[in-house]
Design a protein around this motif. Structure first.
Motif, PDB file in Angstrom:
ATOM      1  N   SER A  99       0.841  -1.199   0.000  1.00 50.53           N
ATOM      2  CA  SER A  99       0.000   0.000   0.000  1.00 50.53           C
ATOM      3  C   SER A  99       0.873   1.245   0.000  1.00 50.53           C
ATOM      4  O   SER A  99       2.095   1.162   0.231  1.00 50.53           O
ATOM      5  N   GLY A 100       0.219   2.387  -0.212  1.00 48.84           N
ATOM      6  CA  GLY A 100       0.952   3.649  -0.240  1.00 48.84           C
ATOM      7  C   GLY A 100       1.583   3.979   1.099  1.00 48.84           C
ATOM      8  O   GLY A 100       2.748   4.365   1.181  1.00 48.84           O
ATOM      9  N   ALA A 101       0.798   3.831   2.178  1.00 46.47           N
ATOM     10  CA  ALA A 101       1.321   4.192   3.504  1.00 46.47           C
ATOM     11  C   ALA A 101       2.537   3.336   3.865  1.00 46.47           C
ATOM     12  O   ALA A 101       3.528   3.837   4.410  1.00 46.47           O
ATOM     13  N   THR A 104       5.515   4.798   1.957  1.00 46.86           N
ATOM     14  CA  THR A 104       6.067   6.072   2.444  1.00 46.86           C
ATOM     15  C   THR A 104       6.805   5.829   3.762  1.00 46.86           C
ATOM     16  O   THR A 104       7.848   6.425   4.015  1.00 46.86           O
ATOM     17  N   PHE A 127      -0.139  14.592   2.029  1.00 42.61           N
ATOM     18  CA  PHE A 127      -0.809  13.366   2.487  1.00 42.61           C
ATOM     19  C   PHE A 127       0.099  12.201   2.151  1.00 42.61           C
ATOM     20  O   PHE A 127       0.445  11.990   0.989  1.00 42.61           O
ATOM     21  N   HIS A 128       0.480  11.439   3.176  1.00 49.57           N
ATOM     22  CA  HIS A 128       1.372  10.301   2.924  1.00 49.57           C
ATOM     23  C   HIS A 128       0.808   8.995   3.470  1.00 49.57           C
ATOM     24  O   HIS A 128       1.501   7.974   3.420  1.00 49.57           O
ATOM     25  N   GLY A 129      -0.421   9.007   4.033  1.00 50.19           N
ATOM     26  CA  GLY A 129      -1.037   7.759   4.460  1.00 50.19           C
ATOM     27  C   GLY A 129      -1.547   7.810   5.880  1.00 50.19           C
ATOM     28  O   GLY A 129      -1.527   8.861   6.529  1.00 50.19           O
ATOM     29  N   GLU A 201       5.131  15.331  -2.461  1.00 49.91           N
ATOM     30  CA  GLU A 201       4.329  14.880  -3.605  1.00 49.91           C
ATOM     31  C   GLU A 201       4.567  15.913  -4.716  1.00 49.91           C
ATOM     32  O   GLU A 201       4.202  17.085  -4.547  1.00 49.91           O
ATOM     33  N   GLU A 206      -4.328  14.718  -1.934  1.00 43.96           N
ATOM     34  CA  GLU A 206      -5.412  15.041  -0.999  1.00 43.96           C
ATOM     35  C   GLU A 206      -5.409  16.526  -0.641  1.00 43.96           C
ATOM     36  O   GLU A 206      -6.438  17.112  -0.331  1.00 43.96           O
ATOM     37  N   ASP A 234       7.023  11.329  -3.455  1.00 43.66           N
ATOM     38  CA  ASP A 234       5.860  10.478  -3.209  1.00 43.66           C
ATOM     39  C   ASP A 234       4.979  10.533  -4.458  1.00 43.66           C
ATOM     40  O   ASP A 234       4.211  11.469  -4.660  1.00 43.66           O
ATOM     41  N   VAL A 236       2.762   8.259  -5.182  1.00 41.31           N
ATOM     42  CA  VAL A 236       1.684   7.292  -4.958  1.00 41.31           C
ATOM     43  C   VAL A 236       0.437   7.665  -5.766  1.00 41.31           C
ATOM     44  O   VAL A 236      -0.160   6.819  -6.430  1.00 41.31           O
ATOM     45  N   GLN A 237       0.049   8.945  -5.710  1.00 44.89           N
ATOM     46  CA  GLN A 237      -1.169   9.358  -6.428  1.00 44.89           C
ATOM     47  C   GLN A 237      -0.855   9.931  -7.813  1.00 44.89           C
ATOM     48  O   GLN A 237      -1.630   9.779  -8.746  1.00 44.89           O
ATOM     49  N   LYS A 263      -0.906   2.855  -5.741  1.00 38.25           N
ATOM     50  CA  LYS A 263      -2.144   3.124  -6.485  1.00 38.25           C
ATOM     51  C   LYS A 263      -2.137   2.581  -7.925  1.00 38.25           C
ATOM     52  O   LYS A 263      -2.396   1.423  -8.138  1.00 38.25           O
TER      53      LYS A 263
HETATM   54  N1  PLP Z   1       0.798   9.021  -0.552  1.00 39.55           N
HETATM   55  C1  PLP Z   1      -0.067   9.699  -1.323  1.00 39.55           C
HETATM   56  C2  PLP Z   1       0.436  10.845  -2.144  1.00 39.55           C
HETATM   57  C3  PLP Z   1      -1.420   9.339  -1.376  1.00 39.55           C
HETATM   58  O1  PLP Z   1      -2.266  10.030  -2.142  1.00 39.55           O
HETATM   59  C4  PLP Z   1      -1.851   8.238  -0.594  1.00 39.55           C
HETATM   60  C5  PLP Z   1      -3.275   7.845  -0.601  1.00 39.55           C
HETATM   61  O2  PLP Z   1      -4.148   8.561  -1.017  1.00 39.55           O
HETATM   62  C6  PLP Z   1      -0.914   7.565   0.201  1.00 39.55           C
HETATM   63  C7  PLP Z   1       0.395   7.974   0.189  1.00 39.55           C
HETATM   64  C8  PLP Z   1      -1.343   6.401   1.050  1.00 39.55           C
HETATM   65  O3  PLP Z   1      -1.698   5.313   0.232  1.00 39.55           O
HETATM   66  P1  PLP Z   1      -2.589   4.119   0.801  1.00 39.55           P
HETATM   67  O4  PLP Z   1      -3.967   4.645   0.995  1.00 39.55           O
HETATM   68  O5  PLP Z   1      -2.493   3.055  -0.271  1.00 39.55           O
HETATM   69  O6  PLP Z   1      -1.956   3.670   2.068  1.00 39.55           O
END
Ligand code: PLP
Length: 413
Positions: A99-101, A104, A127-129, A201, A206, A234, A236-237, A263
């Motif tokens: 997962s993203g969290a 990170t 936003f990092h999780g 990011e 978010e 980051d 992730v998004q 993601k």
């Molecule tokens: N990092 C960013 C930039 C995100 O947008 C998100 C989730 O929206 C995350 C980390 C966390 O990802 P996850 O929800 O898969 O843990």
């Protein structure tokens, strides 16, 4: 009958769905909805892309789980090879998670081992999780952190420039001030020799779908390089084609030390990857990090199929063209109606900022109920409608979404 599900999920819609296809989801009542949530910027190849379905189905008959500590299954290295081919040239070694969290968190753990330093810098609006360290690194809304303290320490928040409403000839001054405050943080709160990582990011998600101004992200990377602080992107998004390039960082001509990917990487299969310079990865003490499911065989198969789709000739041109179409549609709506303060973004990651957050909520509701289009908001004040459609979305579908916003604007005028 009372639901047995936890109420902690903040529901975007009340829809009960049975399946999805491309940009569409289908409900138990037989209705179809244009899914411009895309599973929160996850199903970039659309729901149930045939190539992804085939890859996962085939893999399920070979290995569902081939634990990465116990043995090396035959998709781990090929996926690392593929990631090496699409990530910035500095990134050449990969670790997998779910997962993203988790990724990170992993980025900070790696940076701490690689530098021997304890602290991390994040940016306002980030936003990092939702795990404890990821929560501590998140500064976009108080709800993500409230009543969860104490959170891990060693996290410092630097300003992120807000250019909305600022005349163009003053942008440089706002960016310079934010860079100055970063220098000030390094002088006043966390000295460079105590700072392991700076995580950003390249397009805030978010926090409001806000691309980092190029001079800002370049200035931060320069400072990180000067002080031996690991710059973590980051993605992730904003990664995996969302911005019309494979990674958002590709827009800025800079090299990260570490990259977080999740993601869109596997079209919805829970999978994430950490990319880093090989010399940094070499400093990560074996056994000091891991996880039961990281590098899951089905996830690797889904990621390989996803990368094949995203790297097909013409795919990114399609993303850019659809992004332009959507942006032009939003600009035309803004010209015809009041209340929109900013339209921004890259590729198919577009944020439309309104003066009144209540209007955002009303338009999102109207789009769902009257146009059957699923949209989401974002931003610290909830004042941004964010567009994160499946990257395979068609020109006709974009017109449906534009029509939904236009109708919502009229209904809420
Ligand atoms: N990092 C960013 C930039 C995100 O947008 C998100 C989730 O929206 C995350 C980390 C966390 O990802 P996850 O929800 O898969 O843990």
């Amino acid at each position: 009958m009372a639901s047995k599900l936890s109420p902690v999920w903040n529901k975007v819609t009340p829809l009960q769905v049975t399946h999805g296809q491309g940009s569409w989801v289908f409900t138990t009542e037989g209705a179809e909805y244009l899914d411009y949530s895309a599973g929160i910027a996850v199903v970039s190849t659309g729901h149930a892309h045939p190539k992804v379905v085939e890859a996962i189905s085939k893999q399920a008959g070979r290995f569902i789980h081939a634990q990465a500590n116990c043995y090396t299954h035959d998709l781990l290295e090929p996926l690392a090879e593929r990631l090496d081919g699409i990530t910035p040239s500095a990134i050449d070694s990969f670790f997998y998670s779910n997962s993203g969290a988790e990724i990170t968190e992993a980025s900070v753990k790696l940076a701490k081992h690689a530098t021997g330093r304890p602290n991390t810098i994040v940016f306002a609006g980030s936003f990092h999780g939702r795990t404890h360290m990821a929560m501590a690194m998140t500064a976009s809304k108080t709800i993500y952190r409230a009543q969860y303290g104490p959170l891990p320490g060693g996290v410092y928040v630097a300003p992120f420039p807000d250019l909305v409403g600022v005349p163009a000839d003053q942008h440089d001054a706002v960016i310079d001030q934010a860079l100055h405050m970063f220098d000030y943080l390094l002088k006043s709160q966390t000295a460079p020799e105590e700072t392991a990582a700076c995580i950003m990011e390249p397009v805030q998600g978010e926090g409001g779908y806000i691309p980092a101004p190029a001079r800002f992200i370049q200035g931060i990377v320069e400072r990180c390089n000067k002080h031996g602080i690991m710059f973590v992107a980051d993605e992730v998004q904003c990664g995996f084609g969302r911005t019309g390039k494979m990674f958002a960082i590709d827009h800025f001509g800079i090299q990260p030390d570490i990259m977080c990917m999740a993601k869109g990487i596997a079209s919805g299969f829970p999978f994430s990857a950490l990319g880093a310079r090989a010399d940094l990865m070499a400093k990560w003490i074996p056994g000091s990090h891991g996880g039961t499911y990281g590098g899951n065989a089905m996830g690797c198969a889904a990621a390989l199929a996803t990368i094949d789709i995203l790297t097909a000739p013409g795919f990114m041109d399609h993303v850019v063209a659809r992004g332009e179409q959507l942006r032009e549609g939003m600009e035309s709506i803004a010209r015809d109606h009041g209340g929109i303060d900013d339209i921004r973004g890259l590729g198919l990651m577009i944020g439309v900022q309104f003066s009144d957050p209540a209007r955002v909520a009303a338009i999102v509701k109207h789009a769902l109920e009257e146009s059957r289009v699923i949209l989401m908001s974002c931003g610290t004040w909830g004042n941004v409608i964010r567009f994160m459609p499946p990257l395979v979305t068609t020109a006709d579908e974009i017109e449906i979404a534009i029509g939904a916003i236009r109708a919502g604007m009229k209904a809420t005028a």
